[in-house]
Design a protein around this motif. Sequence first.
Motif, PDB file in Angstrom:
ATOM      1  N   ASP A 233       3.549  -0.166  -3.488  1.00 54.03           N
ATOM      2  CA  ASP A 233       2.906  -0.078  -4.794  1.00 54.03           C
ATOM      3  C   ASP A 233       3.681  -0.891  -5.823  1.00 54.03           C
ATOM      4  N   GLN A 562      -4.891   2.293   3.305  1.00 51.79           N
ATOM      5  CA  GLN A 562      -3.846   2.430   2.302  1.00 51.79           C
ATOM      6  C   GLN A 562      -3.001   3.670   2.594  1.00 51.79           C
ATOM      7  N   LYS A 578       1.372   5.020 -15.191  1.00 50.73           N
ATOM      8  CA  LYS A 578       1.906   3.885 -14.469  1.00 50.73           C
ATOM      9  C   LYS A 578       2.375   2.761 -15.396  1.00 50.73           C
ATOM     10  N   GLU A 601      -2.774  -8.394  -4.513  1.00 51.67           N
ATOM     11  CA  GLU A 601      -1.932  -8.033  -3.384  1.00 51.67           C
ATOM     12  C   GLU A 601      -1.417  -9.248  -2.620  1.00 51.67           C
TER      13      GLU A 601
END
Length: 868
Positions: A233, A562, A578, A601
């Motif tokens: 992450d 995931q 976050k 990603e």
Amino acid sequence: MGGGRGGQKRGRTQRKHFKQNKENVWKKNKSSSDNPSSTSATADATNNNHSPWDDFATQNVAFEDYYKGQEIVSVEEWEKFLSVLHKPLPAAFRINSSGQFFEDIRSQLENDFMKNLEMEVNDNGEVDAIRPLPWYPHNLAWHSNYSRMQLRKNQTLAKFHEFLKQANEIGNITRQEAVSMVPPLFLDVRPEHFILDMCAAPGSKTFQLLEMIHQSTESGLLPAGMVVANDVDVQRCNLLIHQTKRMCSANLIVTNHEAQHFPSCVNKSISDNVKTGSGEDVGMSQLLFDRVLCDVPCSGDGTLRKAPDIWRKWNIGLGNGVHRLQVEIAMRGIALLKVGGRMVYSTCSMNPVENEAVVAEILRRCGGSVELLDVSTELPQLVRRPGLKKWKVRDRGIWLASYKDLPKYRRFAIFPSMFPSGRTCEIEMTETDNPQEDFGASGNASEVEIQTDLENRVQNDTIIDSEQSENLVTSGSAVDAEVSCLPLERCMRIVPHDQNTGAFFIAVIQKVSCLPAVFNKNSNQNGQSTYPENKVEKNLSENIVEDTSGVETNVSEDLNHQQSVLNEGDLHIDSLDKQSVLDEGGVIEEDNEAQGAELLEGGENGHEKKREGNRRLQSQGKWRGVDPVVIFQDEATINGIRDFYGINESFPFYDHLVTRNSDVQRVKRIYYISKSVQDVLKLNIQVGQRLKITSVGLKIFERQTSKEGSSSPCLYRISSEGLPLLLPYITKQILCASLADFRHLLQYKSIKFSDFVDAKFGEDASNLMLGCCVIVLAKGSQAAADPIKVDASTIAIGCWKGKTNISVMVSSIDCEELLERLSVRLGSTKDSSIQEVRPSDMDTEAKETPIDDARNLEVEAVEKAVVN
């Protein structure tokens, strides 16, 4: 860090984000106590005879039935086990053993705080408010009989709490759950080891590993080993960088990959030369590790005392849902491990499906290539229990003793590897079986679909338990579980009531030979598939690649599923915004190129990213949104820095300096990397940048941004993080100050040359060149004119020599901590003959001091803070 948040300034964390504390679920909710029907309170919540914590003791019938059925503890100690789980977790912390003042801090704890707090007794009647953990070496880890919240509210403990906060921000200590400190201790780390932390965030264990490789290294030298800290992450990578930045290590690389797909870095041309013995040494041929820490994502029910909200969230599907992912991550760790290397597999879960079942599957797949080590004689004072050899699997309210008891329609969710034997049944799958029921409509087990399935399972469990609970519990106790023939008793289980801790599971695995040449990731020791074939596998883009251990394995670059449940491990951040921990200096992406960057990603090809207005095009690497690591080779700048500070030629500069900006005119920060990190970076370039690097190295130089700074002969100042590394090699722009003048600098931040107590020191300071300088604290009767000799005990700070004054370039929190250390080590009484300098005597003209840099340092201090 690559990846942007459009329109938001990058490179330093905004203060406001650190004001958003995580909700304290232990804290009493007034509305719930006023309302007797509140589900978060017990029936007798208003009873004054109960501890305040009892108001929030929750129950989960499924949890209790499950762990009673698994016989995690004996029947006689079940009530004690359960009662401890409902109490808040005591605070624990670890002293940074590689820090300059670690002995002083340990002595202060042993001789000051322990004695001053010896009469303090907590609500449980326990004495010794603080004490060293007996099993942690050299009294470097400490336990408090108070939770974090109790420390904040107890006036007697106020001084101790302030000490903890300040020392944690500086990096002298690390707050960490006691059981979380255990796995790195069983890795047997040495300074020359290459270490991989596969699921590293939030970073406490990574910090611990860095301590271990730096601990016995001499001042001014770097260990031969390194640590690669990885997390799937991006936001958790930021948190990881925050934690490890306090370590100030040039031997760290932070990467952002799915752990089960961590890239293999093999340069076949170099490997061929090595095998044939031809050619000179051209560098590293493949990236393998001496030690691997595999602290995998798990259900986290071992952290119930720290995160009691897990009580209401817990369901059987959480553990079952991550089992396969855990096996894949562990197997990837084994593949990346050198022969003779050691891997520690750990979870903060009590579930045997996540623990012993995973270890058993590893042993079955690897055959005789790995060995489960017996480490029962190591850390003898650590109370641990052997691993289980038998357990059952529960699915949708039904206890299953073996895979053959599983209904066919559930064979896409429950795998043979979850059972002690690992055997499959011989009943063939029929076309009527529908994998979509278990893996979502898309056929791919995405995070959302897995979570939805888990929610459905707990609802089904609730319905079944409410209708048939008595029968199910009876049948569960009557089921005869399989017994594993593997030596799983060598695993370790730590349960809360043995040492007043959380729960943890640890297994130590050694690789004794290469894995089988032909290796099927879904096969057991008998060649049978432990994961039934299904349509999900057919949707993956699978490629055969040669593993670094000579093993061919199937790996997918696609996101086949995931990590649905992240292992919060040392810090649960479910409710943490976050955005609260943003990119900082350690991420080493230039501020002015980062705005508007878009983090994905992975991108396969390099590309040019357009910037708004007059912003130039930024060259990107393979990973879209993440700038490549560039070896800084501008000789003019390097020689200018070396000449200005008189850096000794013995200090290796070339090929050890990196940036994230290929334009040397725009480089703001320069980072230093060790030889081991340098070798990995070069290998990564040779193999096409397979590693997605989010942070690397130690910030050693930073460009001046103040008006006065631009007129200095050297545009780069030495950063506080890099000073300890450079200090033994600096021969210019360095002065030795008396204790009085050194303290005054820390207290008042800026002093005129004429106001120093030692007039000779003030004169020498005025003769320095304009720009950054280093002030060293004199030892004993050492005079300012004496040659400066640097060793591990030398105390120094970075300063700025202006036209009329000397100003410190250290954050306020660092100044306060250093003053505290000086008071503890040297005493706080000042010589009555010393002239006291008043703030009114100081030169505070903005033009004479690099105010912009001072403010930047203040912000950087906030960046390092993790709100408690």
